[in-house]
Each structure stands twice: as C-alpha cells, then as structure tokens.
Design an enzyme around this catalytic site. Sequence first.
Site, PDB file in Angstrom:
ATOM      1  N   SER A 202       9.432  -5.107   1.894  1.00 32.57           N
ATOM      2  CA  SER A 202       9.402  -4.928   0.438  1.00 32.57           C
ATOM      3  C   SER A 202       9.706  -3.511  -0.009  1.00 32.57           C
ATOM      4  O   SER A 202      10.151  -3.296  -1.127  1.00 32.57           O
ATOM      5  CB  SER A 202       8.031  -5.339  -0.096  1.00 32.57           C
ATOM      6  OG  SER A 202       7.017  -4.565   0.517  1.00 32.57           O
ATOM      7  N   LYS A 203       9.482  -2.533   0.851  1.00 30.19           N
ATOM      8  CA  LYS A 203       9.707  -1.145   0.449  1.00 30.19           C
ATOM      9  C   LYS A 203      11.176  -0.882   0.081  1.00 30.19           C
ATOM     10  O   LYS A 203      11.476   0.075  -0.618  1.00 30.19           O
ATOM     11  CB  LYS A 203       9.277  -0.181   1.553  1.00 30.19           C
ATOM     12  CG  LYS A 203       7.818  -0.287   1.946  1.00 30.19           C
ATOM     13  CD  LYS A 203       7.003   0.885   1.467  1.00 30.19           C
ATOM     14  CE  LYS A 203       5.549   0.844   1.866  1.00 30.19           C
ATOM     15  NZ  LYS A 203       4.910  -0.482   1.944  1.00 30.19           N
ATOM     16  N   ASP A 204      12.067  -1.734   0.568  1.00 25.39           N
ATOM     17  CA  ASP A 204      13.483  -1.560   0.227  1.00 25.39           C
ATOM     18  C   ASP A 204      13.726  -1.634  -1.280  1.00 25.39           C
ATOM     19  O   ASP A 204      14.629  -0.974  -1.794  1.00 25.39           O
ATOM     20  CB  ASP A 204      14.330  -2.641   0.906  1.00 25.39           C
ATOM     21  CG  ASP A 204      14.475  -2.407   2.408  1.00 25.39           C
ATOM     22  OD1 ASP A 204      14.463  -1.243   2.836  1.00 25.39           O
ATOM     23  OD2 ASP A 204      14.610  -3.406   3.150  1.00 25.39           O
TER      24      ASP A 204
END
Length: 523
Positions: free
Chosen positions: A122-124
């Site tokens: 999710s950090k993308d």
Amino acid sequence: MAPNGTADENASYRYLSTRGQDSGFSFEEVVLNSVAPDGGLYIPEEIPRATSWESWGDLSFPELAFEIMSLYISPSEIPPADLKAIIARSYSSFRSPDVTPLVQLRENHHLLELFHGPTFASKDIASQFLGNLLEYFLAKKNQGKTSTAADRHRLTFVGATRGDAGSAAIHGLRGKEDISVFVMFPQGQVAPFQEAQITTVPDENVCSLAVAGTFDDCQNLLRRLHADRQANEDFDLVSSRNWAHILAQIVLYFYSYFSLVKKSASLKIGDKVRFVIPTGKFGSILAGYFALHMGLPVDKLVIATNENDILDRFWRTGRYEKQRAGRGGPGSGIKKTLSPAMDILTSHNFERLLWFLACEFASSAGMDQLWNQRQASQEVSQWFQELDGKGFFGPVYRDVIRSARRDFESERITDHQTIETIRAVYRRCGYILDPHSAVGAAATQRSMHRTHASIPHISFSTAHPAKFSETVVKALRGENGFSVETTLMPTELADLEKREKRVTPVENDWQKVREIIKARNGN
Ligand SMILES: *Cc1c(COP(=O)(O)O)cnc(C)c1O
C-alpha cells in the site's frame, strides 16, 4: 500574513505546524521540508468541504485524485495541467486499470486491494505520488542551472526498514534527478525476497546499506542522523512524515466508496459505510479522517492494530503510553509480530489527529479560529513533551476522547487471530490474505458483529501475500488447493532473487552512515 502571499486564498491551501505558532506555509514548503522547523508535522489550516463530491461517482482514479488534491493545492502553486500530469505518472505504474480494485469477501465485507503498485504494498500509493511531486518542485527550483551548479537544490532520503516498507520509498524516488536515496536494513535479518526488493534496484541514485545490527539499531541511526546539525546542513533530508503521504491516501476512501456504490444493488450515494484500516503509523486511517470531514458518509473508521496496541489503549483509556521495554522481550518495547509493518512503539501521524481534536476542544471556548489553532498547537507540544519525558501523556480531556470515539473505533488483533483469519477466509472463499490485511479482516469481523452486519464494511488490503509468504504458508499449509509456487508469487517477481544485487555494508555507527552519504552526494 502568509510568507508566500497566499493569504487571500483558501485556508486549505495553507499549512501550519502541529507544534508551532507559525502558519501560512505553502504546499511546496510542506512537501520539500517534510517536517516543520519546530519539529511538528504539517497539516492544512482547515479541512476543505468537498461540496460537489456526489458528482464524482464516475471519475477514474486519476480524475478523482485530481478533484481531491485540487482542494489542498493552490493552482497558483501547481497549475491544473501539471497536477494532472503528476497524478497520471504516479498511478500509471500500477498494474490494475482500477489502480485499487475492490473485491467482495462476503455480504457487506469488501476488500480494497492496495497492492497493485511497483512494490506490491500500500505504501506505493503515497510513495509514487510524493516522488513525482518532489521531482516537479526540484525541476522548478533548478531550472536554468547547470547539472554541477553549486546552488542546485538537492534532496536526500534516508530510511530504515525491516524489509517491508523500504522498497516503496526506493521505487518512488529511483531515477529522480537531484534526489539521492539511502535505505538501511539489518544485515542478514530480512527475508530473501524482501532483501532482493531493496537491493536489486539498478538506479544510480539508490544505495542500500546493510547495517551490522538490528532493525532497532537502524532506526536509531536514522534518528541520530535526523537530529544531527551537520547532517542537516550537508543534506536536505526528506522524511516519511511528509504530508503528501496523507493527501494521496484520501483518494482511497472516496474511490472505494464509489466502487462499492457501483457494485451494490442497495447502497446509494449518501448511505454510510465503515472503513477498517490495518494501522501502524496512523497514515492511512488519518486520510480517512480527512475524507470524513470533507463530507464522505463514513459511519466509523475502525483502527485495526496488532499487539503493538498503543492506539487501541488510547481509545480505551484516553492515555497514550509507550509499551515498556522488556514486556515484549529485549529492545525498544516493540513486540515483533506477524504483521511487521504495523510494529510500532508510537504512531507518528496520530499527532496530526490530536491537533484537530485539540482544536475542536478549544473551539468550545468561543474564541476565534486563530486562538483555537494556537491552543491546539500548545496542547500538542505539551503532550509530546510529556511523552518524551515520562513515556506517556493523558488521560486527555473527556471531550477530546469523546471526539475521538465519535469518529473512530479500535480493535486489537493477536498473531493467533491473524493466522486463524487467513485460514478462515481461504476456506470460505479461496482468497489469500497477507497478515496485515488479515488483521483488518479480523477487526472487520468484530465490527460487523457489533453492527449486526447492517452496514457495508470496506477493509484495506495493504500487501500482496507473497511479501509475507512465510506466515501465509504457516496458515495455509495442507489446505485444499494451496501451493506456494502457484498461488503466491506474482510472475513479475519470480526472478527477483536472481537479479544482481548492489549493497553497501556499514557498521552500526551513524557517523559512518553520514560519511557514506556525504561521499556519494559529493559534498
Ligand atoms: C505501512 C503499512 C501499514 C500501516 O499503515 P500506517 O499508515 O502506517 O498506519 C499496514 N500494512 C502494510 C503492509 C504497511 O506497509
């Protein structure tokens, strides 16, 4: 008066520090500085109301992102065409045409898949956007300067990772001009697959540092470096506390809400939905608080934590207290769990929420907004001074905890429950959850029980199961139809561990790290 002359524009275009008396920061300052000069975090002076949000239902992810971000960024800072291009670049790197597709797990439980970006986590969502923003502002500042000019504006990102989160930062910044990236990881202590994700990036501006120490050591090195005056003079440090990380994630709430309305026979625009968020540093879920106060019909935001439960304890008691070292074994007081990206001692974005809660509380005194804001910053500074000094603050005022409970609920999920949830969901519908997403799914289960399954729930799926295959295999070994090779590894990553590695070993000494950075940056 705002330093950049934006005083006559929307308050949501201007930013202030959670700990300071200063306000009127521009979006560009906020993005380039990451952390405010007084050590506080940046937030918009006001959360904008999205007055036309109901008309956004058919927009694509990038179109929706543009509408939302335009409420926080003055067009005089980033002209609309440029903002559209930045957004397009950020999300064209995702493999799904929906960017973040919504899948149904059962009646009233939907999963928002956030792992279709370059590093499968999710950090993308935030890192891709921040990387392109930084590139944009740097290009503007360095326009007309030669590539060796002494006055070029350059940025340095230094990160510490256990393996899971570092790669998103690398992939957001790789190949970007005037930015150099250093990511420290504990040598020999990162899963081979994750180590490969960090060390096989070929770009010249990326350097992976294998530290002779533990993850806690890496975090300490990072802390020392950020606190060092010399380091801050030598390089302009980017931090993961950047406001752009929050801004990017607000889009997820609106987008998944509309995705659900499109799929659902009964849900209409305006009906309420619950969101359940696997939570560590409180970034994703804080974006939900913004979405709620912009006008999205959110029933509750449900915090799902693992056994590092400082947030869960705050919601129960009103007291914010670090876990004591020793309780979870030697070291910092952080307990190692099966959902390592959520293993935290404190949750830094929580400071941003506290500011808004303190400001709401101050407003009951009936003074003007400037007074409320100053009160809030003073309160927050006081709380965090106490936290530094004695390891806790609170219980906070009853009205503050009441506001927190109005918008949020909280659940704490153990490792055992995480494994059980991965297994139960696989048995029920053949879907493989990663352990972080399983924490979210387990919390959803409880929230659905409490609400008698009457409200639709969207829980976030924050990583691809292949990133945490050890735990997934532990949960699913021997289950009908499960095999590691065919069901876990995405083809894009199949050859990852065979790619060429570039690693610089370094001692557990922050000054050595500083030397390496200095040498590579050429100053
Ligand atoms: C970072 C992360 C989280 C938690 O998000 P926060 O914004 O830190 O609360 C959850 N799951 C995964 C896989 C993550 O990388």
